[in-house]
Design a protein around this motif. Structure first.
Motif, PDB file in Angstrom:
ATOM      1  N   MET A   1     -52.417 -14.176 -73.037  1.00 25.16           N
ATOM      2  CA  MET A   1     -51.454 -13.075 -73.198  1.00 25.16           C
ATOM      3  C   MET A   1     -50.296 -13.525 -74.072  1.00 25.16           C
ATOM      4  O   MET A   1     -49.170 -13.667 -73.612  1.00 25.16           O
ATOM      5  N   SER A   2     -50.589 -13.734 -75.355  1.00 22.17           N
ATOM      6  CA  SER A   2     -49.536 -14.182 -76.250  1.00 22.17           C
ATOM      7  C   SER A   2     -48.847 -13.012 -76.943  1.00 22.17           C
ATOM      8  O   SER A   2     -47.840 -13.188 -77.612  1.00 22.17           O
ATOM      9  N   PRO A   4     -47.649  -8.700 -76.322  1.00 20.66           N
ATOM     10  CA  PRO A   4     -47.488  -7.657 -75.301  1.00 20.66           C
ATOM     11  C   PRO A   4     -48.760  -6.824 -75.166  1.00 20.66           C
ATOM     12  O   PRO A   4     -49.514  -6.665 -76.128  1.00 20.66           O
ATOM     13  N   VAL A   5     -48.968  -6.316 -73.977  1.00 23.30           N
ATOM     14  CA  VAL A   5     -50.130  -5.474 -73.678  1.00 23.30           C
ATOM     15  C   VAL A   5     -49.625  -4.083 -73.296  1.00 23.30           C
ATOM     16  O   VAL A   5     -48.790  -3.952 -72.397  1.00 23.30           O
ATOM     17  N   ALA A  23     -54.676  -7.122 -66.365  1.00 29.16           N
ATOM     18  CA  ALA A  23     -53.930  -6.856 -67.599  1.00 29.16           C
ATOM     19  C   ALA A  23     -52.953  -7.970 -67.931  1.00 29.16           C
ATOM     20  O   ALA A  23     -52.473  -8.068 -69.061  1.00 29.16           O
ATOM     21  N   SER A  25     -50.727 -11.746 -66.039  1.00 32.08           N
ATOM     22  CA  SER A  25     -50.564 -12.649 -64.905  1.00 32.08           C
ATOM     23  C   SER A  25     -49.153 -13.204 -64.918  1.00 32.08           C
ATOM     24  O   SER A  25     -48.457 -13.154 -65.936  1.00 32.08           O
ATOM     25  N   VAL A  26     -48.730 -13.691 -63.768  1.00 35.50           N
ATOM     26  CA  VAL A  26     -47.450 -14.397 -63.671  1.00 35.50           C
ATOM     27  C   VAL A  26     -47.662 -15.512 -62.647  1.00 35.50           C
ATOM     28  O   VAL A  26     -47.989 -15.255 -61.495  1.00 35.50           O
ATOM     29  N   ASN A  27     -47.605 -16.729 -63.114  1.00 33.25           N
ATOM     30  CA  ASN A  27     -47.979 -17.890 -62.299  1.00 33.25           C
ATOM     31  C   ASN A  27     -49.386 -17.657 -61.741  1.00 33.25           C
ATOM     32  O   ASN A  27     -50.293 -17.380 -62.519  1.00 33.25           O
ATOM     33  N   ASP A  28     -49.568 -17.758 -60.446  1.00 36.41           N
ATOM     34  CA  ASP A  28     -50.917 -17.579 -59.888  1.00 36.41           C
ATOM     35  C   ASP A  28     -51.118 -16.178 -59.300  1.00 36.41           C
ATOM     36  O   ASP A  28     -51.898 -15.983 -58.373  1.00 36.41           O
ATOM     37  N   TYR A  29     -50.420 -15.207 -59.888  1.00 33.68           N
ATOM     38  CA  TYR A  29     -50.591 -13.804 -59.505  1.00 33.68           C
ATOM     39  C   TYR A  29     -51.202 -13.024 -60.658  1.00 33.68           C
ATOM     40  O   TYR A  29     -50.897 -13.283 -61.826  1.00 33.68           O
ATOM     41  N   VAL A  31     -51.704  -9.241 -62.529  1.00 33.23           N
ATOM     42  CA  VAL A  31     -51.229  -7.873 -62.694  1.00 33.23           C
ATOM     43  C   VAL A  31     -52.462  -7.051 -63.067  1.00 33.23           C
ATOM     44  O   VAL A  31     -53.082  -7.291 -64.098  1.00 33.23           O
ATOM     45  N   ILE A 101     -50.133  -5.909 -57.946  1.00 36.07           N
ATOM     46  CA  ILE A 101     -49.775  -7.316 -58.135  1.00 36.07           C
ATOM     47  C   ILE A 101     -50.120  -8.058 -56.856  1.00 36.07           C
ATOM     48  O   ILE A 101     -49.679  -7.688 -55.757  1.00 36.07           O
ATOM     49  N   PRO A 103     -52.076 -12.168 -55.485  1.00 36.47           N
ATOM     50  CA  PRO A 103     -52.531 -13.487 -55.930  1.00 36.47           C
ATOM     51  C   PRO A 103     -53.899 -13.418 -56.614  1.00 36.47           C
ATOM     52  O   PRO A 103     -54.781 -12.673 -56.175  1.00 36.47           O
TER      53      PRO A 103
END
Lengths: 129, 129
Positions: A1-2, A4-5, A23, A25-29, A31, A101, A103
């Motif tokens: 995800m370099s 925006p989506v 679509a 992720s944020v850390n080990d979560y 989206v 959202i 894990p």
């Protein structure tokens, strides 16, 4: 995800219902984005909360809490978190688009669930096409 | 958060810029909403990614990556995650409303940052009024 989506671009890539796409992720979560209509199933995530944001339409979530059973209704632009351990059942009689959202690796049907009908995808989310 | 929260209702409770409100949570992560306009500051979160979703308007995020500096532009309904350790600077020349997801306790200015001007709120997010 370099880059925006755009949510709308993700939604253009699939038509499946109750079948989340990952679509971002944020850390080990994760989206996740899902198109939904009709009823999901009663299920429970024993080890994690589950966050819902309604992007389009209206989502209902049945909740079986210690005090009894109730249903919350989320209109477009509303958010709600189902606490871990609470049996719940999402539904959307008129259809909805939702962002989840939770894990990475969380199953759509949780750790405990009723029988899974054909229209419910048992998945930890699908990568974008 | 035993009832759904409408983003629009949260936005009605404050006018401050660059001063996130905690609208919800999922496990040990906050879901924050912020009104922004103009420029934030260059800062770095050393231990966590930071997730952005644009609810209204347009958000730009300057990124200082190993390959050089660039800016990504997020229109309404777009999402992006700044990876941990990447110096970044959000800005919104015409104003925006953004949703952020990050671990509870994450500071708005990160672990390392340039001098903080008066218009930037150094906070881990404010509870809803």
């Amino acid at each position: 995800m370099s880059e925006p989506v755009a949510i709308s671009d993700v939604l253009d890539t699939f038509t499946d219902l109750w079948s989340p796409r990952i679509a971002g992720s944020v850390n080990d979560y994760d989206v996740r984005l899902a198109k939904v209509r009709g009823e999901h199933i009663w299920h429970t995530h024993d080890h994690t909360d589950e966050f819902f944001l309604v992007v389009e339409g209206e989502l209902r979530i049945g909740l079986r809490e210690p005090a009894g059973e109730r249903t919350v209704t989320l209109s477009k632009g509303s958010l709600f978190t189902v606490p871990r351990g609470v049996e719940h059942k999402p539904s959307a009689p008129s259809g909805a688009v939702i962002m989840l959202i939770e894990p990475t690796g969380t199953l759509t049907v949780g750790d405990r669930h009723e029988e899974v009908p054909a229209h419910v995808d048992v998945t930890t989310g699908h990568p974008l096409a």
